[in-house]
Design an enzyme around this catalytic site. Structure first.
Site, mmCIF file in Angstrom:
data_model
loop_
_atom_site.group_PDB
_atom_site.id
_atom_site.type_symbol
_atom_site.label_atom_id
_atom_site.label_comp_id
_atom_site.label_asym_id
_atom_site.label_seq_id
_atom_site.Cartn_x
_atom_site.Cartn_y
_atom_site.Cartn_z
ATOM 1 N N ARG A 35 134.246 54.833 69.474
ATOM 2 C CA ARG A 35 133.122 53.895 69.579
ATOM 3 C C ARG A 35 131.910 54.370 68.781
ATOM 4 O O ARG A 35 131.172 53.566 68.221
ATOM 5 C CB ARG A 35 132.747 53.693 71.042
ATOM 6 C CG ARG A 35 133.784 52.853 71.752
ATOM 7 C CD ARG A 35 133.496 52.750 73.213
ATOM 8 N NE ARG A 35 134.309 51.697 73.805
ATOM 9 C CZ ARG A 35 134.500 51.561 75.088
ATOM 10 N NH1 ARG A 35 133.944 52.391 75.945
ATOM 11 N NH2 ARG A 35 135.238 50.576 75.554
ATOM 12 N N GLY A 374 142.632 47.346 76.431
ATOM 13 C CA GLY A 374 142.777 48.797 76.518
ATOM 14 C C GLY A 374 144.172 49.329 76.267
ATOM 15 O O GLY A 374 144.370 50.176 75.390
#
Ligand code: AMP
Length: 416
Positions: A35, A374
């Site tokens: 991220r 995910g």
């Protein structure tokens, strides 16, 4: 709405909402910095163009100030990635001086936004037995104080960039409300832009045949996704735990497999609607079953519609994978969300890993492939295929809401 490529950042301060909600180990080392890395193009662009940065994010779900969730743990790594020493503001609401002192090319990271209830705009710490009136009053109070919280964040900067797709489905202070303070100086970051393009590539501009693979545990959490996608796709592959509700709806025997009886009418309706619209639905035809929900439990392969009493479906079998592979390789657009087995258990991850391979192969053959959610992202990454599919989304919940056809507040606030 502005564009990061054309906006003049010279001498300006940009407040950028990123998603630095990265996993940390018990010593606060970052275990996956994806991220952070994926926000870098945006952050670097602002600095290159003569601006300075005020970076803001949440980390975890603290309910109050809690050093465990401090963004100070990641400041060194962010500095390393950005290539400049990043300053740190230990209170996101008291960063006036640090923000004012920023010179072009400099960067400041604010402490975890969620130390404050105002970020989410939801009251905290209410006793279980409070009345509805008290709840409503507490909600009103936090919404009221949220305005000052948002205004304070906005006061630090000249422009606002949202590059946090992972929280784009939340109408929080930093993800949506702050945009109103920058009517002529708000824009998406590159990550956000990439996510939006990827969503549009499947929902608006899909090349056909278009196949969606939807897996995961529950029909209830994917019902809106299935309903939104059905009219758009040519093929719908439904796998994982949620597949058994559909198999039961067709009259199949599913033993102890995960299912939701109360969703059988909806599953039946989806199957009927697919038929009416001429869409192909591919359920699992073969299942790997066990007698207990355990990675080491002995398993066997059975037809998915004939799972014996006392056995439960843990993964799709190779016969299912073979059929699905053909469908995937025959597609020009593929969207994948959700595992087709209990992916966390290595002995039952094969079906999901096979899908990851199919997507990589379909991409090599010219298809546009988008992976969101995910477990699907983990499967693609585990197989080393993250670069071999067209796009890997950074937002689980946000991607799910986008493919449900919802307008995401974080996107709408920039576009409005
Ligand atoms: P979701 O969050 O709805 O995308 O679901 C992901 C979860 O579905 C993962 O934790 C998987 O272990 C679970 N799952 C997939 N297939 C099965 C299955 N056959 N039985 C039980 N859970 C499953």
């Amino acid at each position: 709405m502005q564009h990061i490529d054309t906006y003049d950042f010279t001498g300006k301060k940009a407040i950028v909402r990123v998603d630095f909600n990265v996993p940390l180990d018990e010593n606060f080392n970052i275990t996956d910095d994806t991220r952070i890395v994926r926000a870098m193009p945006t952050l670097k662009k602002v600095l290159e163009k003569g601006g300075s940065l005020i970076i803001m994010s949440h980390l975890g779900r603290p309910k109050k100030v809690d050093p465990k969730f401090s963004l100070s743990h990641i400041v060194d790594h962010v500095s390393e990635c950005l290539g400049v020493p990043v300053k740190f503001a230990p209170d996101c609401q008291k960063a006036d001086e640090l923000a004012a002192a920023l010179k072009p090319g400099e960067a400041l990271l604010l402490e975890n936004l969620r130390y404050y209830a105002e970020e989410e705009g939801k009251p905290r710490g209410l006793a279980e037995d409070v009345s509805d009136e008290e709840k409503a009053a507490a909600k009103k109070a936090v919404k009221e104080s949220q305005k000052a919280f948002t205004a304070k964040l906005a006061s630090y900067a000249d422009c606002y960039i949202n590059d946090a797709f992972g929280t784009a489905h939340r109408a929080h202070a930093s993800t949506a409300l702050i945009a109103a303070y920058f009517p002529n100086d708000k824009m998406f970051g590159y990550l956000m832009e990439g996510e939006i393009k990827a969503i549009d590539a499947v929902l608006k501009n899909a090349k056909h045949p278009f196949t969606a693979i939807i897996g995961g545990s529950k029909v209830s959490s994917k019902l809106a996704v299935l309903e939104n996608l059905l009219p758009k796709v040519d093929n719908l592959i439904i796998g994982g735990g949620m597949g058994y509700t559909f198999i039961k709806a067709q009259g199949g025997k599913i033993g102890n497999s995960l299912h939701e009886d109360e969703l059988i009418p909806q599953a039946t309706e989806i199957l009927a609607k697919a038929k009416e619209l001429g869409k192909n639905v591919y359920l699992s035809v073969q299942t790997r079953v066990t007698e207990s929900f355990d990675n080491d439990a002995p398993s066997k392969l059975v037809p998915s519609h004939e799972i014996p009493e006392g056995w439960e479906g843990m993964d799709c079998g190779p016969e299912s994978s073979k059929i699905w592979r053909e469908v995937i390789l025959g597609s020009k657009t593929v969207l994948w969300n959700g595992p087709v087995g209990v992916f966390e258990m290595p002995n039952f991850a094969k079906g999901t890993l096979d899908i990851a391979k199919d997507l990589a192969d379909a991409t090599a053959a010219g298809a546009y492939t988008l992976v969101g959610g995910g477990d699907s992202v983990a499967a693609v990454t585990q197989m080393g295929f993250a670069e071999k599919v067209s796009y890997v989304s950074t937002g689980g919940g946000a991607m799910l809401e986008a493919i449900e056809g919802k307008d995401l507040p974080g996107i709408a606030a920039i576009r409005d």
